[in-house]
Design a protein around this motif. Structure first.
Motif, PDB file in Angstrom:
ATOM      1  N   ARG A 181       0.999  -1.497  -0.026  1.00  0.00           N
ATOM      2  CA  ARG A 181       0.045  -0.095  -0.046  1.00  0.00           C
ATOM      3  C   ARG A 181       0.712   1.197   0.001  1.00  0.00           C
ATOM      4  O   ARG A 181       0.550   2.041  -0.485  1.00  0.00           O
ATOM      5  CB  ARG A 181      -0.961  -0.187   1.122  1.00  0.00           C
ATOM      6  N   ALA A 182       1.991   1.144   0.535  1.00  0.00           N
ATOM      7  CA  ALA A 182       2.919   2.368   0.668  1.00  0.00           C
ATOM      8  C   ALA A 182       3.569   2.561  -0.516  1.00  0.00           C
ATOM      9  O   ALA A 182       3.506   3.739  -1.018  1.00  0.00           O
ATOM     10  CB  ALA A 182       4.165   2.043   1.794  1.00  0.00           C
ATOM     11  N   VAL A 183       3.881   1.508  -1.222  1.00  0.00           N
ATOM     12  CA  VAL A 183       4.231   1.786  -2.547  1.00  0.00           C
ATOM     13  C   VAL A 183       3.189   2.322  -3.647  1.00  0.00           C
ATOM     14  O   VAL A 183       3.439   3.179  -4.391  1.00  0.00           O
ATOM     15  CB  VAL A 183       5.067   0.447  -3.136  1.00  0.00           C
ATOM     16  N   HIS A 185       1.026   4.087  -2.846  1.00  0.00           N
ATOM     17  CA  HIS A 185       0.657   5.653  -2.692  1.00  0.00           C
ATOM     18  C   HIS A 185       1.818   6.517  -3.087  1.00  0.00           C
ATOM     19  O   HIS A 185       1.688   7.578  -3.834  1.00  0.00           O
ATOM     20  CB  HIS A 185       0.282   5.852  -1.105  1.00  0.00           C
ATOM     21  N   ASN A 186       2.971   6.202  -2.762  1.00  0.00           N
ATOM     22  CA  ASN A 186       3.928   7.075  -3.084  1.00  0.00           C
ATOM     23  C   ASN A 186       5.335   6.181  -2.870  1.00  0.00           C
ATOM     24  O   ASN A 186       5.792   5.843  -1.932  1.00  0.00           O
ATOM     25  CB  ASN A 186       4.264   8.278  -2.071  1.00  0.00           C
ATOM     26  N   ILE A 189       8.508   8.079  -0.733  1.00  0.00           N
ATOM     27  CA  ILE A 189       8.359   7.944   0.673  1.00  0.00           C
ATOM     28  C   ILE A 189       8.569   6.429   1.213  1.00  0.00           C
ATOM     29  O   ILE A 189       9.029   5.902   1.973  1.00  0.00           O
ATOM     30  CB  ILE A 189       7.132   8.362   1.226  1.00  0.00           C
ATOM     31  N   ALA A 190       7.936   5.470   0.172  1.00  0.00           N
ATOM     32  CA  ALA A 190       8.283   4.081   0.590  1.00  0.00           C
ATOM     33  C   ALA A 190       9.592   3.527   0.548  1.00  0.00           C
ATOM     34  O   ALA A 190      10.234   3.065   1.454  1.00  0.00           O
ATOM     35  CB  ALA A 190       7.613   2.976  -0.519  1.00  0.00           C
TER      36      ALA A 190
END
Lengths: 303, 245
Positions: A181-183, A185-186, A189-190
């Motif tokens: 999910r982090a990847v 989204h961005n 930041i991931a």
């Protein structure tokens, strides 16, 4: 055709079952869209390869159907990851979405689709092959007296629910799912969280292709397996993804179910020979009245 | 601990950093100051590995890390706290914090660090099941700092922790950065709030147009006429008293 509630009920049940399969393919398309910022036009071929892998595992190797399903998902996931690493990665590295590389990616996807159909044609030929799976272990459901639901439909419903639950659990309750999910989204930041972003992208792609394969193995016993089966599935899955809201995972499933019901009712009450048109009619209606899709948030424009 | 030699970096053909030399020793608090568009954020991205170097080298703990990918640098203990707007808004506070600990497997220590984050920033404990998109600006800033702490950093790099926050919140956050430093973490804080940063830090670098224009002990910089003229106005004594008590 005379109207009665029993047959309406039956059409809806069949519509939901087929619709969930559209939804599973759409889920893969949405996963790739949110994870890689690209629309994967060769996803129908992942579905087709999945169906053939399943067929080979059942007919030639003699695996029981459930094992063949898992085997086909794994093989297709590996195939997808290999394709992503070798061909798509060069383009996605330069950015996806609305960038120039993103346009290149669309063309690359179409090219890959044609290439994969031809590879499959070399291996399996152009004939439609029946998928004979032993499904005797599944009960045949009967409701309201005279509606019979064949084993393959019961199985599809069960497997689809299991797959969706597993995906939900993976994304919401595991550490790796959190990273996915982090990847999605961005990516920058991931990276800063210490996530191996290229590896996660491979994983997302493999997961999406595995879902496509599951759909292929589920549809196989209902229809038959043929090298060009991917085109129509891709179009229906796109319709499902757009109806539900592109990029939304629950939306993909709901969109799929709506497309399934809509086309079954259309075939039953309007004209069966135009069955494949109804999905796109629904698509046009949704685009006219709610362009972001049923569960879609505002159009996600990425720089 | 961190050594940057003749670092040149930028985007595409645009060279933004034009030969940066910096040295940060273990356990210190160092600040990098400069206005908008001077290369501060680019420098952080180059150190954390998000953009490649065009020339020069970076070493950390005596090991050359110039060719390492960002996630490999995080594993070595170089952790960048992103700007506050870069929390994951669709994840809960606790999910954001656990994401910070992604590279770690030591469950007991992770739990202890989570408790420490909640002790430093009690408001995060209250909000831990809330989506981080619903937090206030100050709370999100605390969240991204907490998320950085969760990585178990040797060096924490902060990108403008005071940006767009009320003075009282800034004081609270800088006080907590000071507490983090006391636990043995080396700090590099990039700031536009020159006064606060120089009060907090031991050593300062001032960057302009991609080169280090001035460097020295924070106490000296704060009274340096050139710095005073271009960045500071008024007295620093009051803020200093509040921060260090």
């Amino acid at each position: 055709m005379a109207f009665d509630f029993n047959s309406l009920f039956a059409f809806i049940i069949f519509g939901v079952t087929i619709g969930v399969v559209y939804g599973i393919v759409a889920l893969g398309i949405s996963l790739i869209y949110s994870g890689l910022d690209i629309v994967h036009f060769a996803h129908g071929e992942m579905y087709m390869f999945g169906a053939f892998f399943g067929l080979v595992l059942v007919h030639n190797i003699g695996l029981p159907y459930p094992l063949a399903l898992i085997g086909a998902m794994v093989l297709t996931a590996l195939l997808g990851m290999a394709i992503e690493r070798t061909f798509y990665r060069r383009l996605t590295r330069a950015g996806g979405g609305y960038t120039v590389a993103g346009m290149g990616m669309i063309i690359c996807g179409f090219g890959m689709s044609v290439a994969l159909v031809n590879v499959a044609y070399f291996i399996w030929g152009a004939e439609a092959e029946p998928f004979r799976a032993n499904l005797n272990f599944i009960p045949r459901l009967t409701f309201a007296g005279d509606i019979e639901v064949p084993e393959s439909y019961v199985l599809t419903a069960i497997i689809s629910v299991i797959l969706m639950a597993a995906l939900h659990y993976f994304l919401r309750h595991t550490k790796m799912g959190l990273a996915v999910r982090a990847v999605a989204h961005n990516k920058d930041i991931a990276y800063l969280m210490g996530i191996n972003v290229p590896l996660m992208i491979s994983l997302i792609f493999g997961l999406a292709c595995g879902l496509g394969a599951a759909a292929g193995v589920l549809i196989g016993p209902m229809q038959s397996v043929q090298v060009e089966m991917g085109y129509l599935m891709l179009m229906k899955a796109f319709a499902a993804a757009v109806v539900g809201g592109f990029g939304s995972l629950p939306g993909a499933i709901i969109g799929g179910i709506m497309v399934g019901i809509f086309e079954n009712l259309g075939a039953a009450y309007i004209s069966a020979s135009h069955k494949d048109i109804y999905a796109f009619l629904l698509l046009i209606l949704v685009l006219m009245f709610k362009p972001s899709g049923l569960l879609g948030i505002e159009a996600k424009v990425k720089a | 601990m961190l050594q940057i030699n003749n670092m040149q970096a930028g985007y595409g053909n645009l060279r933004i950093l034009r030969g940066i030399n910096m040295e940060i020793s273990a356990g210190s608090i160092v600040t990098l100051l400069g206005g908008n568009g001077t290369g501060k954020s680019t420098l952080l991205k180059a150190v954390s590995g998000l953009i490649p170097l065009m020339e020069g080298s970076i070493s950390f703990d005596g090991v050359d890390i110039t060719g390492l990918k960002p996630h490999e640098r995080v594993r070595r203990g170089i952790v960048q706290v992103t700007q506050a707007k870069e929390a994951y808004p669709a994840m809960t506070v606790e999910e954001n914090l656990m994401l910070g600990a992604y590279t770690r497997k030591d469950r007991g220590a992770i739990k202890a660090d989570l408790d420490q984050v909640y002790e430093f920033f009690p408001v995060l404990r209250e909000r831990r099941v809330q989506l981080s998109g619903t937090l206030s600006g100050g709370e999100v800033q605390m969240l991204v700092i907490g998320r950085g702490m969760m990585a178990g950093p040797k060096m924490l790099m902060l990108d403008e922790p005071s940006a767009a926050l009320a003075p009282k919140v800034v004081l609270d956050i800088f006080g907590n950065i000071n507490r983090i430093a006391k636990t043995g973490v080396t700090i590099l804080v990039v700031e536009q709030n020159v006064r606060m940063a120089l009060i907090l830090a031991e050593y300062g670098y001032i960057i302009r147009d991609g080169v280090i224009m001035l460097q020295g002990d924070a106490k000296k910089l704060i009274s340096d006429p050139a710095v005073k003229e271009s960045f500071l106005g008024g007295s620093v004594a009051d803020t200093s008293k509040i921060l260090h008590n």
